[in-house]
Design an enzyme around this catalytic site. Sequence first.
Site, mmCIF file in Angstrom:
data_model
loop_
_atom_site.group_PDB
_atom_site.id
_atom_site.type_symbol
_atom_site.label_atom_id
_atom_site.label_comp_id
_atom_site.label_asym_id
_atom_site.label_seq_id
_atom_site.Cartn_x
_atom_site.Cartn_y
_atom_site.Cartn_z
ATOM 1 N N SER A 104 0.862 -1.194 0.000
ATOM 2 C CA SER A 104 0.000 0.000 0.000
ATOM 3 C C SER A 104 0.891 1.234 0.000
ATOM 4 O O SER A 104 1.060 1.885 -1.018
ATOM 5 C CB SER A 104 -0.940 -0.013 1.201
ATOM 6 O OG SER A 104 -1.950 -0.980 1.000
ATOM 7 N N GLY A 105 1.516 1.546 1.149
ATOM 8 C CA GLY A 105 2.399 2.718 1.179
ATOM 9 C C GLY A 105 3.882 2.357 1.152
ATOM 10 O O GLY A 105 4.739 3.240 1.085
ATOM 11 N N GLY A 176 -1.252 -1.009 5.198
ATOM 12 C CA GLY A 176 -0.389 -1.637 6.192
ATOM 13 C C GLY A 176 -0.598 -1.048 7.581
ATOM 14 O O GLY A 176 -0.592 -1.774 8.586
ATOM 15 N N TYR A 468 6.214 -3.877 18.631
ATOM 16 C CA TYR A 468 5.089 -3.333 17.871
ATOM 17 C C TYR A 468 5.175 -3.834 16.427
ATOM 18 O O TYR A 468 6.155 -3.563 15.742
ATOM 19 C CB TYR A 468 5.149 -1.802 17.947
ATOM 20 C CG TYR A 468 4.116 -1.062 17.131
ATOM 21 C CD1 TYR A 468 2.826 -1.551 16.956
ATOM 22 C CD2 TYR A 468 4.421 0.167 16.550
ATOM 23 C CE1 TYR A 468 1.886 -0.847 16.221
ATOM 24 C CE2 TYR A 468 3.491 0.883 15.807
ATOM 25 C CZ TYR A 468 2.224 0.369 15.646
ATOM 26 O OH TYR A 468 1.291 1.061 14.907
ATOM 27 N N TYR A 471 6.346 -1.758 13.643
ATOM 28 C CA TYR A 471 7.778 -1.478 13.585
ATOM 29 C C TYR A 471 8.466 -2.814 13.309
ATOM 30 O O TYR A 471 9.238 -3.331 14.118
ATOM 31 C CB TYR A 471 8.287 -0.873 14.896
ATOM 32 C CG TYR A 471 7.797 0.538 15.156
ATOM 33 C CD1 TYR A 471 7.313 1.326 14.118
ATOM 34 C CD2 TYR A 471 7.835 1.092 16.435
ATOM 35 C CE1 TYR A 471 6.865 2.616 14.361
ATOM 36 C CE2 TYR A 471 7.403 2.392 16.675
ATOM 37 C CZ TYR A 471 6.908 3.143 15.630
ATOM 38 O OH TYR A 471 6.485 4.419 15.868
HETATM 39 P P1 FDA Z 1 3.494 -1.545 3.265
HETATM 40 O O1 FDA Z 1 2.810 -1.277 1.971
HETATM 41 O O2 FDA Z 1 4.958 -1.749 3.229
HETATM 42 O O3 FDA Z 1 2.760 -2.678 4.030
HETATM 43 C C1 FDA Z 1 3.140 -3.150 5.301
HETATM 44 C C2 FDA Z 1 2.657 -4.601 5.470
HETATM 45 O O4 FDA Z 1 1.245 -4.672 5.291
HETATM 46 C C3 FDA Z 1 3.251 -5.541 4.435
HETATM 47 O O5 FDA Z 1 3.389 -6.817 5.002
HETATM 48 C C4 FDA Z 1 2.197 -5.571 3.342
HETATM 49 O O6 FDA Z 1 2.264 -6.722 2.541
HETATM 50 C C5 FDA Z 1 0.913 -5.487 4.153
HETATM 51 N N1 FDA Z 1 -0.152 -4.796 3.420
HETATM 52 C C6 FDA Z 1 -0.085 -3.549 2.899
HETATM 53 N N2 FDA Z 1 -1.232 -3.234 2.332
HETATM 54 C C7 FDA Z 1 -2.069 -4.289 2.480
HETATM 55 C C8 FDA Z 1 -3.407 -4.554 2.074
HETATM 56 N N3 FDA Z 1 -4.105 -3.643 1.408
HETATM 57 N N4 FDA Z 1 -3.943 -5.744 2.383
HETATM 58 C C9 FDA Z 1 -3.225 -6.678 3.059
HETATM 59 N N5 FDA Z 1 -1.950 -6.480 3.470
HETATM 60 C C10 FDA Z 1 -1.370 -5.296 3.176
HETATM 61 N N6 FDA Z 1 3.485 3.625 12.605
HETATM 62 C C11 FDA Z 1 2.640 4.167 13.508
HETATM 63 O O7 FDA Z 1 1.816 3.466 14.084
HETATM 64 N N7 FDA Z 1 2.714 5.503 13.786
HETATM 65 C C12 FDA Z 1 3.595 6.327 13.170
HETATM 66 O O8 FDA Z 1 3.617 7.526 13.428
HETATM 67 C C13 FDA Z 1 4.491 5.755 12.219
HETATM 68 N N8 FDA Z 1 5.417 6.526 11.574
HETATM 69 C C14 FDA Z 1 6.191 5.988 10.565
HETATM 70 C C15 FDA Z 1 7.072 6.798 9.841
HETATM 71 C C16 FDA Z 1 7.848 6.267 8.825
HETATM 72 C C17 FDA Z 1 8.789 7.167 8.050
HETATM 73 C C18 FDA Z 1 7.763 4.883 8.525
HETATM 74 C C19 FDA Z 1 8.627 4.280 7.438
HETATM 75 C C20 FDA Z 1 6.886 4.072 9.235
HETATM 76 C C21 FDA Z 1 6.100 4.604 10.260
HETATM 77 N N9 FDA Z 1 5.200 3.814 10.980
HETATM 78 C C22 FDA Z 1 4.393 4.387 11.930
HETATM 79 C C23 FDA Z 1 5.094 2.380 10.698
HETATM 80 C C24 FDA Z 1 3.940 2.098 9.723
HETATM 81 O O9 FDA Z 1 2.710 2.190 10.418
HETATM 82 C C25 FDA Z 1 4.095 0.666 9.177
HETATM 83 O O10 FDA Z 1 5.298 0.542 8.481
HETATM 84 C C26 FDA Z 1 2.902 0.298 8.277
HETATM 85 O O11 FDA Z 1 2.800 -1.092 8.190
HETATM 86 C C27 FDA Z 1 3.070 0.890 6.904
HETATM 87 O O12 FDA Z 1 1.984 0.655 6.080
HETATM 88 P P2 FDA Z 1 2.205 0.813 4.499
HETATM 89 O O13 FDA Z 1 0.936 0.476 3.828
HETATM 90 O O14 FDA Z 1 2.834 2.118 4.208
HETATM 91 O O15 FDA Z 1 3.326 -0.272 4.247
#
Ligand code: FDA
Length: 528
Positions: A104-105, A176, A468, A471
């Site tokens: 997703s992100g 995520g 967490y 993380y």
């Molecule tokens: P990404 O796309 O990488 O997905 C993460 C996981 O979820 C993967 O295993 C993926 O396969 C799965 N996934 C994604 N989309 C899916 C879907 N639609 N269906 C099923 N599975 C799916 N956390 C927090 O709680 N508070 C905060 O303030 C922050 N701040 C922060 C800052 C920065 C710079 C980073 C890099 C990270 C954070 N985080 C955070 C952590 C963040 O919440 C965590 O990394 C999330 O999983 C990111 O979601 P994304 O969709 O961006 O990631």
Amino acid sequence: MKLPVSLFVFALLYSFLLATSAHTHENFLQCLTLHSGNDSISKVIYTPSNSSYSSVLESSIRNPRFSTPSTPKPLVIITPLGVSQIQEILSCAQKHGMQVRVRSGGHDYEGLSYVSPVPFVILDMINLRNISVDVENSFAWVQSGATLGELYYEIAEQSKTLGFPAGLCPTIGVGGHFSGGGYGTILRKYGLAADHVIDAHLIDVKGRFLDRKSMGEDLFWAIRGGGGASFGVIVAWKIKLVPVPSTVTVFTVNKNLEQNATKLLHRWQYVADKFDKDLFIRVLLTGVNSSQEGKKTVQAAFNSLYLGGKDKLLPLMQESFPELGLVSEDCKEMSWIQSILYFAGFPTGQSLDVLLNRTLTVPSYKAKSDYVKNPIPESGLEGIWQRLYEKEAAELAGLILTPYGGKMSEISESAIPFPHRAGNIYKIQYLVYWSEEGTAATESHVSWIRRLYAYMAPYVSKSPREAYINYRDLDIGTNNEGNTSYRQASIWGTKYFKNNFKRLVHVKTVFDPTNFFRNEQSIPPLSH
Ligand code: FDA
């Protein structure tokens, strides 16, 4: 030249694997185009021969540590435009033995949404990011490919008095983030993002499009904090929005060791989780240059959001944390949405449009987490300072301490899979960044953060040492590819989920018994 037998066998095996994966991926692509008929899926398929492949792959890689020439790359990236295309991808991937990584992100700390040790395809949700806000009934539907910034922007466009308790970084993907919990500056008042999910749309391993009613309460429970990627593809979430006042107050007060930072931080541990729920004060700890030539010191940044005006905040601080010496000049009043920009590091007065920017460029990093249940003595804190002076911490390294208490303590440990509730004073996030390329730089920085983590063991939660899930940290344990055992998975599983791990395994066994949705830290079904 004569090759040693083992090398010969390896070369043979490698060429066999390459040939098989090329074959698999061609069959997979054929399957997709065959199934989709006149559908436009070919327009959203990227293979390495496509000129946009690299830019699409890199578009949401948020940790350059997993974007090196030796990082395994996907055979195919697909950015589906709708539910039916996701169903086709899942069906063809199962038929042709392709592993699917959903992105997703792309903020996964260990890159699990875009890297896999076996031949794989990325299902990237970038095109599915509609947001519709219903102000009258205080809820919104948000698709998983939307970022938090896009969600906050849309809420603020529609209302000045509604907000949402999710993360601080606007580029995080909703997919995520919500599936792993998701916290931000109003967690003490409202809890987590996942606590506010009231419905969801998911496509399961059988390709069924399910909502809360049709998936049932077990699966709906599991996807709110059990980590993305174990149960299906979450397409959209229905979330309950929360009231925010028209004026909030922010401040950041920096104190270094010469300004009593150790004593202040020690004291903070006794009050941070007990403040009024409207008050959130986190602490960022970094090693910095001292004003004395050639010396180092530690800076503690007390970084706060108060849900109200400073007329109320100042007496509250005087009563509950006078040691910090907060004065009116330290405080800035603003709207809730402006506070989102403040915590994301944008200067005052910046247009809200920055929330729609999906780019984030950071150096390589490694992070870890811990939970603190008893205040750390001053001598324990001083040991942290020593480690922040080491050379691996020189570029950028530190700890972020996030206070719990308030609403976080009122929600039961089993309400959703996220178990870190009452009894936690604060969460620690350890971070180290480096720009230098190469394995030697990676190894020395990763080793530094592991040493710091080892040092912290006596001061943090035990049996299990909690962590967490958002993380992501593969150091705490991983599954074996192809042979995921319950026993092995429970090592990392109980750290992320405590007793909820068992229920997650049960849900997985019912909904994905063949373990199609998997990664290095996905919930295993019981048969595996
Ligand atoms: P990404 O796309 O990488 O997905 C993460 C996981 O979820 C993967 O295993 C993926 O396969 C799965 N996934 C994604 N989309 C899916 C879907 N639609 N269906 C099923 N599975 C799916 N956390 C927090 O709680 N508070 C905060 O303030 C922050 N701040 C922060 C800052 C920065 C710079 C980073 C890099 C990270 C954070 N985080 C955070 C952590 C963040 O919440 C965590 O990394 C999330 O999983 C990111 O979601 P994304 O969709 O961006 O990631």
